[in-house]
Design a protein around this motif. Structure first.
Motif, PDB file in Angstrom:
ATOM      1  N   SER A 173     -55.544 -71.524  37.076  1.00 50.91           N
ATOM      2  CA  SER A 173     -56.472 -70.494  37.512  1.00 50.91           C
ATOM      3  C   SER A 173     -57.917 -70.944  37.390  1.00 50.91           C
ATOM      4  O   SER A 173     -58.230 -71.917  36.702  1.00 50.91           O
ATOM      5  CB  SER A 173     -56.268 -69.216  36.684  1.00 50.91           C
ATOM      6  OG  SER A 173     -54.932 -68.764  36.749  1.00 50.91           O
ATOM      7  N   THR A 174     -58.786 -70.218  38.051  1.00 53.30           N
ATOM      8  CA  THR A 174     -60.218 -70.434  37.910  1.00 53.30           C
ATOM      9  C   THR A 174     -60.861 -69.150  37.394  1.00 53.30           C
ATOM     10  O   THR A 174     -60.425 -68.046  37.737  1.00 53.30           O
ATOM     11  CB  THR A 174     -60.896 -70.806  39.247  1.00 53.30           C
ATOM     12  OG1 THR A 174     -60.792 -69.700  40.150  1.00 53.30           O
ATOM     13  CG2 THR A 174     -60.242 -72.028  39.857  1.00 53.30           C
ATOM     14  N   ALA A 175     -61.883 -69.304  36.573  1.00 56.53           N
ATOM     15  CA  ALA A 175     -62.664 -68.147  36.150  1.00 56.53           C
ATOM     16  C   ALA A 175     -63.491 -67.642  37.328  1.00 56.53           C
ATOM     17  O   ALA A 175     -63.706 -68.361  38.310  1.00 56.53           O
ATOM     18  CB  ALA A 175     -63.575 -68.532  34.985  1.00 56.53           C
ATOM     19  N   GLN A 176     -63.947 -66.404  37.234  1.00 58.01           N
ATOM     20  CA  GLN A 176     -64.791 -65.868  38.303  1.00 58.01           C
ATOM     21  C   GLN A 176     -66.070 -66.686  38.429  1.00 58.01           C
ATOM     22  O   GLN A 176     -66.563 -66.923  39.528  1.00 58.01           O
ATOM     23  CB  GLN A 176     -65.127 -64.405  38.014  1.00 58.01           C
ATOM     24  CG  GLN A 176     -65.932 -63.729  39.102  1.00 58.01           C
ATOM     25  CD  GLN A 176     -66.025 -62.235  38.902  1.00 58.01           C
ATOM     26  OE1 GLN A 176     -65.054 -61.581  38.538  1.00 58.01           O
ATOM     27  NE2 GLN A 176     -67.209 -61.684  39.119  1.00 58.01           N
ATOM     28  N   GLY A 177     -66.573 -67.141  37.295  1.00 60.48           N
ATOM     29  CA  GLY A 177     -67.691 -68.069  37.308  1.00 60.48           C
ATOM     30  C   GLY A 177     -69.014 -67.458  37.731  1.00 60.48           C
ATOM     31  O   GLY A 177     -69.190 -66.238  37.756  1.00 60.48           O
ATOM     32  N   TRP A 178     -69.940 -68.317  38.058  1.00 56.12           N
ATOM     33  CA  TRP A 178     -71.279 -67.913  38.486  1.00 56.12           C
ATOM     34  C   TRP A 178     -71.580 -68.560  39.824  1.00 56.12           C
ATOM     35  O   TRP A 178     -71.430 -69.769  39.999  1.00 56.12           O
ATOM     36  CB  TRP A 178     -72.315 -68.359  37.446  1.00 56.12           C
ATOM     37  CG  TRP A 178     -73.744 -68.219  37.905  1.00 56.12           C
ATOM     38  CD1 TRP A 178     -74.382 -67.063  38.237  1.00 56.12           C
ATOM     39  CD2 TRP A 178     -74.691 -69.268  38.107  1.00 56.12           C
ATOM     40  NE1 TRP A 178     -75.679 -67.321  38.632  1.00 56.12           N
ATOM     41  CE2 TRP A 178     -75.901 -68.674  38.557  1.00 56.12           C
ATOM     42  CE3 TRP A 178     -74.650 -70.662  37.951  1.00 56.12           C
ATOM     43  CZ2 TRP A 178     -77.039 -69.415  38.855  1.00 56.12           C
ATOM     44  CZ3 TRP A 178     -75.784 -71.411  38.240  1.00 56.12           C
ATOM     45  CH2 TRP A 178     -76.969 -70.787  38.689  1.00 56.12           C
ATOM     46  N   ALA A 179     -71.972 -67.769  40.809  1.00 63.87           N
ATOM     47  CA  ALA A 179     -72.340 -68.276  42.124  1.00 63.87           C
ATOM     48  C   ALA A 179     -73.855 -68.414  42.176  1.00 63.87           C
ATOM     49  O   ALA A 179     -74.580 -67.419  42.119  1.00 63.87           O
ATOM     50  CB  ALA A 179     -71.851 -67.343  43.222  1.00 63.87           C
ATOM     51  N   ALA A 180     -74.335 -69.620  42.278  1.00 67.20           N
ATOM     52  CA  ALA A 180     -75.775 -69.867  42.289  1.00 67.20           C
ATOM     53  C   ALA A 180     -76.383 -69.397  43.607  1.00 67.20           C
ATOM     54  O   ALA A 180     -75.859 -69.707  44.684  1.00 67.20           O
ATOM     55  CB  ALA A 180     -76.052 -71.355  42.091  1.00 67.20           C
ATOM     56  N   PRO A 181     -77.492 -68.677  43.570  1.00 64.19           N
ATOM     57  CA  PRO A 181     -78.133 -68.204  44.803  1.00 64.19           C
ATOM     58  C   PRO A 181     -78.827 -69.320  45.573  1.00 64.19           C
ATOM     59  O   PRO A 181     -79.077 -69.188  46.774  1.00 64.19           O
ATOM     60  CB  PRO A 181     -79.142 -67.165  44.298  1.00 64.19           C
ATOM     61  CG  PRO A 181     -79.451 -67.598  42.902  1.00 64.19           C
ATOM     62  CD  PRO A 181     -78.181 -68.173  42.367  1.00 64.19           C
ATOM     63  N   GLN A 206     -66.505 -65.620  49.371  1.00 65.92           N
ATOM     64  CA  GLN A 206     -66.587 -64.197  49.081  1.00 65.92           C
ATOM     65  C   GLN A 206     -67.611 -63.905  47.995  1.00 65.92           C
ATOM     66  O   GLN A 206     -68.345 -62.905  48.062  1.00 65.92           O
ATOM     67  CB  GLN A 206     -65.201 -63.678  48.677  1.00 65.92           C
ATOM     68  CG  GLN A 206     -64.203 -63.699  49.835  1.00 65.92           C
ATOM     69  CD  GLN A 206     -62.782 -63.467  49.397  1.00 65.92           C
ATOM     70  OE1 GLN A 206     -62.437 -63.579  48.218  1.00 65.92           O
ATOM     71  NE2 GLN A 206     -61.899 -63.150  50.339  1.00 65.92           N
ATOM     72  N   ALA A 207     -67.692 -64.795  46.993  1.00 68.85           N
ATOM     73  CA  ALA A 207     -68.682 -64.617  45.931  1.00 68.85           C
ATOM     74  C   ALA A 207     -70.091 -64.789  46.468  1.00 68.85           C
ATOM     75  O   ALA A 207     -71.020 -64.031  46.108  1.00 68.85           O
ATOM     76  CB  ALA A 207     -68.412 -65.602  44.808  1.00 68.85           C
ATOM     77  N   LEU A 208     -70.289 -65.767  47.366  1.00 69.99           N
ATOM     78  CA  LEU A 208     -71.609 -66.000  47.940  1.00 69.99           C
ATOM     79  C   LEU A 208     -72.029 -64.851  48.852  1.00 69.99           C
ATOM     80  O   LEU A 208     -73.227 -64.535  48.967  1.00 69.99           O
ATOM     81  CB  LEU A 208     -71.615 -67.315  48.715  1.00 69.99           C
ATOM     82  CG  LEU A 208     -71.464 -68.591  47.866  1.00 69.99           C
ATOM     83  CD1 LEU A 208     -71.352 -69.814  48.766  1.00 69.99           C
ATOM     84  CD2 LEU A 208     -72.642 -68.740  46.904  1.00 69.99           C
ATOM     85  N   ALA A 209     -71.044 -64.216  49.508  1.00 72.59           N
ATOM     86  CA  ALA A 209     -71.358 -63.096  50.408  1.00 72.59           C
ATOM     87  C   ALA A 209     -71.975 -61.935  49.645  1.00 72.59           C
ATOM     88  O   ALA A 209     -72.804 -61.179  50.175  1.00 72.59           O
ATOM     89  CB  ALA A 209     -70.092 -62.644  51.124  1.00 72.59           C
ATOM     90  N   LYS A 210     -71.600 -61.812  48.370  1.00 75.24           N
ATOM     91  CA  LYS A 210     -72.156 -60.732  47.554  1.00 75.24           C
ATOM     92  C   LYS A 210     -73.625 -60.969  47.216  1.00 75.24           C
ATOM     93  O   LYS A 210     -74.334 -60.040  46.835  1.00 75.24           O
ATOM     94  CB  LYS A 210     -71.351 -60.590  46.263  1.00 75.24           C
ATOM     95  CG  LYS A 210     -69.902 -60.160  46.491  1.00 75.24           C
ATOM     96  CD  LYS A 210     -69.122 -60.114  45.185  1.00 75.24           C
ATOM     97  CE  LYS A 210     -67.669 -59.730  45.420  1.00 75.24           C
ATOM     98  NZ  LYS A 210     -66.898 -59.705  44.151  1.00 75.24           N
ATOM     99  N   LEU A 211     -74.081 -62.207  47.362  1.00 75.35           N
ATOM    100  CA  LEU A 211     -75.474 -62.528  47.070  1.00 75.35           C
ATOM    101  C   LEU A 211     -76.395 -62.170  48.242  1.00 75.35           C
ATOM    102  O   LEU A 211     -77.615 -62.073  48.063  1.00 75.35           O
ATOM    103  CB  LEU A 211     -75.622 -64.011  46.751  1.00 75.35           C
ATOM    104  CG  LEU A 211     -74.878 -64.543  45.531  1.00 75.35           C
ATOM    105  CD1 LEU A 211     -75.046 -66.051  45.438  1.00 75.35           C
ATOM    106  CD2 LEU A 211     -75.364 -63.857  44.255  1.00 75.35           C
ATOM    107  N   ALA A 212     -75.788 -62.015  49.414  1.00 76.56           N
ATOM    108  CA  ALA A 212     -76.599 -61.796  50.623  1.00 76.56           C
ATOM    109  C   ALA A 212     -77.230 -60.387  50.608  1.00 76.56           C
ATOM    110  O   ALA A 212     -76.680 -59.456  50.046  1.00 76.56           O
ATOM    111  CB  ALA A 212     -75.726 -61.970  51.856  1.00 76.56           C
TER     112      ALA A 212
END
Length: 311
Positions: A261-269, A305-311
């Motif tokens: 598995s992977t952690a949810q992690g941090w998506a850098a802006p 999907q994680a990056l889309a939340k930054l938009a």
């Protein structure tokens, strides 16, 4: 009783231990079995044992460590019984040494038997299964590979590599009726009995865990007997099996799926600095929310999907 009548199986490393136990149970359920082992006439003895009980078996003494040997093992199944439906890739050896003291032979011999051996037998078996539109492949990994074991670097690396190999076979085989899974067995075999535990004084954390384990009863019966692994292995190669791309542990009577598995992690802006990574380290390592990618593209999709939340 789950029947394997009409099915043909190849079991490597089947002259003793887990492989022998798999071969005997498959034969008891009606499978024609190619018993493979390079150790003396161990394969012949197991094949004779199957024949004495009314089963059908052929002995192979070819080495999985070469492409020629792997092809010969699979060809024997097809020549003797007309097809190959099941492959249990079980052959293995162990070389122990501190990581910084391992010589090349300690690395090459283990990789050749475990990882390259899985390729050597797996490729011709997969090709035959793909042509006929049916197959069950079971590769043997180890908790040493996924979780680590002192003084077993080459063994651990080979076993972890087998997981990657099996995951890819599962993706390629699904649409052709070929299912592929991995088993991580714990059993008292001749190879396991040869483990040197002198590392305990040098690797203190693992040594302490071993001491606690040895002080804890495992319940009734000898739960490290190979027979405790057999039911899971046989189910994984049965007609009823619909799961593929799985890793399964059989440890002292506890049977469990193992997930990568992977952690949810941090998506850098934006392009992060080293200091940004350090500042978000807790979030990067937080395993409170996990995702389980089933291919490299699943992970990329999760990132998108994680990056889309930054938009």
């Amino acid at each position: 009783m789950t029947s394997f009548a009409g099915r043909v199986a190849v079991v490597t490393g089947a002259g003793g231990g887990l492989g022998r136990a798999y071969a005997l149970e498959l034969a008891r359920r009606g499978t024609c079995v190619v018993v493979n082992d390079i150790g003396g006439d161990a394969a012949g003895k197991v094949a004779a044992e199957i024949a004495a009980c009314g089963g059908s078996a052929a002995a192979s003494h070819h080495s999985v460590a070469s492409r020629v040997g792997g092809a010969a093992i699979v060809n024997l199944a097809i020549e003797a019984f007309g097809r190959i439906d099941i492959l249990i890739s079980n052959a293995g050896i162990l070389r122990q040494a501190r990581f910084d003291e391992m010589v090349e032979a300690d690395i090459d011999s283990v990789i050749d038997v475990h990882l390259k051996g899985a390729f050597h037998v797996g490729q011709p078996a997969f090709a035959a299964m793909k042509r006929q539109g049916y197959g069950r492949m079971l590769f043997t990994a180890s908790s040493s590979g996924l979780f680590g074991h002192p003084w077993q670097a080459s063994y651990a690396a080979a076993k972890a590599g087998i997981v990657g190999l099996a995951n890819t076979i599962a993706l390629e085989g699904r649409d052709h009726g070929v299912l592929c899974n991995v088993i991580m067995p714990n059993a008292r075999t001749s190879m396991a009995e040869g483990v040197d535990f002198a590392w305990r004084t040098e690797v203190t954390k693992a040594g302490a865990a071993l001491a606690r384990l040895m002080a804890t009863p495992l319940g009734g019966g000898d739960r490290l007997d190979p027979d405790w692994v057999v039911p899971l292995a046989i189910h994984l190669v049965s007609d009823e099996m619909r799961t593929t791309h799985g890793i399964f542990s059989a440890c002292c009577g506890r049977y469990a799926r193992v997930a990568i598995s992977t952690a949810q992690g941090w998506a850098a802006p934006a392009l992060p600095s080293v200091e940004d990574i350090a500042a978000h380290w807790t979030q990067i390592c937080d395993a409170g929310v996990l995702a389980e990618p089933m291919s490299v593209y699943d992970e990329a999709l999760a990132v998108r999907q994680a990056l889309a939340k930054l938009a």
